[in-house]
Design a protein around this motif. Structure first.
Motif, PDB file in Angstrom:
ATOM      1  N   PRO A  88      26.962   5.763   4.428  1.00 19.32           N
ATOM      2  CA  PRO A  88      27.063   7.154   4.861  1.00 19.32           C
ATOM      3  C   PRO A  88      27.837   8.035   3.894  1.00 19.32           C
ATOM      4  N   ASN A  89      27.389   9.284   3.780  1.00 21.42           N
ATOM      5  CA  ASN A  89      28.154  10.286   3.046  1.00 21.42           C
ATOM      6  C   ASN A  89      29.265  10.779   3.966  1.00 21.42           C
ATOM      7  N   LEU A 106      32.974  -0.297   2.421  1.00 22.74           N
ATOM      8  CA  LEU A 106      31.889  -0.740   1.552  1.00 22.74           C
ATOM      9  C   LEU A 106      30.987   0.447   1.240  1.00 22.74           C
ATOM     10  N   ARG A 107      30.564   0.550  -0.025  1.00 22.19           N
ATOM     11  CA  ARG A 107      29.733   1.697  -0.373  1.00 22.19           C
ATOM     12  C   ARG A 107      28.548   1.296  -1.278  1.00 22.19           C
ATOM     13  N   ASP A 108      28.220   0.019  -1.304  1.00 23.01           N
ATOM     14  CA  ASP A 108      27.119  -0.448  -2.138  1.00 23.01           C
ATOM     15  C   ASP A 108      26.058  -1.125  -1.271  1.00 23.01           C
ATOM     16  N   THR A 279      34.725  -2.577  -7.243  1.00 27.24           N
ATOM     17  CA  THR A 279      33.919  -1.369  -7.427  1.00 27.24           C
ATOM     18  C   THR A 279      32.977  -1.057  -6.270  1.00 27.24           C
ATOM     19  N   VAL A 280      32.724  -2.017  -5.377  1.00 34.16           N
ATOM     20  CA  VAL A 280      31.796  -1.756  -4.265  1.00 34.16           C
ATOM     21  C   VAL A 280      32.521  -1.194  -3.050  1.00 34.16           C
ATOM     22  N   PHE A 281      33.847  -0.997  -3.172  1.00 35.98           N
ATOM     23  CA  PHE A 281      34.643  -0.453  -2.071  1.00 35.98           C
ATOM     24  C   PHE A 281      35.122   0.960  -2.408  1.00 35.98           C
TER      25      PHE A 281
END
Length: 434
Positions: A88-89, A106-108, A279-281
């Motif tokens: 989500p943005n 988590l953002r990936d 980097t995925v967080f």
């Protein structure tokens, strides 16, 4: 000192002073400048800002970041595809990760899909091992902004599985209610979760998934271990700091081997699935993470492994041993034995000089069947001269049996009832949960 080194020193000083509340040049003696700086209160923690209530929140660098949508291959345990979606943005300024809650979202999309695929595999495998007619009862701990949740909703629906969440952050609850109106989200502290009650209401053991906050990882895991006494939790597929994961699967004779290693190698089959980079967080932590799978053996197998030992007895032995891990067991356990036997020095000395008890009948049968845990359960004769990291989980069980049950009738212990309570709060803190 040459000019290059002078310049490097100036840069280091300036980097340090940007965090100082105040600084003052005191003197210049012999070409050396003396500076004093106050760091008692930082105007700004690196990457964090304070809101009007004094809560530290992450300063958004790119709140509109959205990874590419990607699709992962079919799970090896199900015909259902596990598809990743863009995370989500977060609305700018309204949903910053909170330091107090240990939030690293988590953002990936690829990582999300990989975690969920692994979770389905763990949950399904434990069902096959126990009762192939059962279903997944998924519980996500701390969904946060919904990175895992958004994909789990559809995946669990496709599998015919139940799904619910536990979340303490009201912002998250509002966000999830808007996106998934029918999703059950329990507004509560995960440390207060009553897993046996949840399992009873759901009709069977739960399968846990979650991106765990680093600072309470161990206590969450201990709560799951206690819940497994009631067959309330079947599996857990969770992220944690890489170093904690290493401690769980650590072999004997290593510096990482400790209480976490003994407990979870006794209670579950443990596997480090894959390492996860910072980097995925969002925000990116300063350490690597790992996805670990715990397949709890359940109360029947656990009782067989414990050989008549009560978990609380084992806890007392482990605490005494690992609190003084550089000492031999003879020295680290003496105080505990004095407490157990009311200060009887002769009795304590006798136990510390004792040879191991004969293995239980159930242990011998398991060894004959090639059970890996039982095969490493025999206690060495010179156990008192060992240090705690030299004993396996099974050997700690036998040590506890020797310390607490050496005078008991072997036949009584051999026939320990399958209904003997293992304890509701053994490993988790008394203030946590029901």
């Amino acid at each position: 000192m040459n000019k290059t080194n002078d310049l490097y020193t100036i840069i280091i000083i300036l980097q340090a002073l940007q965090y100082a509340h105040s600084f003052q040049i005191l003197a210049n003696r012999g070409g050396t400048t003396y500076i004093t700086a106050s760091f008692s209160r930082l105007n700004k923690l690196h990457g964090w800002v304070q809101d009007k209530n004094g809560e530290w929140e992450w300063e958004e660098d790119d709140p509109t970041f959205s990874p590419l949508v990607s699709v992962v291959e079919e799970s090896g345990y199900s015909s259902t595809e596990v598809k990743s979606v863009a995370t989500p943005n977060l609305p700018k300024g309204s949903f910053r990760p909170k330091q107090s809650l240990g939030q690293n979202f988590l953002r990936d999309g690829n990582t999300v899909a990989k975690i969920i695929k692994t979770f389905v595999g763990d949950a399904t495998k434990t069902i096959i091992e126990n009762d192939s007619s059962d279903q997944i009862r998924a519980v996500e701990l701390g969904p946060g902004a919904g990175a895992l949740t958004n994909t789990l909703v559809g995946t669990m629906q496709d599998l015919g599985a139940s799904f619910q969440c536990i979340e303490i952050d009201p912002r998250s609850i509002d966000l999830l209610a808007e996106k998934h109106p029918s999703l059950i989200v329990h507004h509560m502290d995960v440390m207060q979760a009553d897993y046996p009650k949840m399992a009873e209401e759901e009709g069977g053991p739960l399968s846990i998934i979650g991106n765990l906050p680093y600072y309470i990882t161990s206590q969450i895991l201990f709560a799951l271990a206690d819940a497994s006494h009631f067959n309330a939790v079947r599996s857990a597929t969770v992220t944690m700091q890489y170093e904690v994961g290493q401690r769980i699967v650590a072999p004997t004779n290593t510096k990482d081997y400790g209480i976490l290693s003994v407990v979870f190698q006794l209670y579950a089959d443990c596997k480090l699935h894959f390492k996860i980079p910072p980097t995925v967080f969002y925000p990116a932590p300063k350490v690597d993470s790992v996805l670990i799978g715990l397949h709890f053996v359940g109360p029947y197998v656990l009782r067989r492994r414990l050989s008549g030992v009560q978990p609380m007895e084992l806890r007392r032995v482990l605490t005494a041993a690992f609190q003084q891990r550089r000492k031999t067991l003879r020295n680290s356990l003496k105080k505990l034995l004095m407490e157990v036997y009311g200060g009887d020095k002769e009795k304590v000395a006798s136990i510390l000089d004792s040879e191991p008890l004969p293995l239980m009948k159930s242990t011998i049968e398991a060894r004959e069947q090639g059970d890996t845990f039982a095969l490493s359960q025999d206690l060495p004769k010179d156990w008192a001269s060992k240090r705690p990291e030299q004993l396996s989980a099974g050997q700690f069980v036998e040590l506890t049996r020797l310390l607490f049950h050496s005078d008991e009738d072997k036949e009584v212990i051999q026939n320990v009832s399958s209904d003997t309570p293992l304890g509701r709060k053994v490993w988790r803190k008394l203030k946590h949960g029901m």
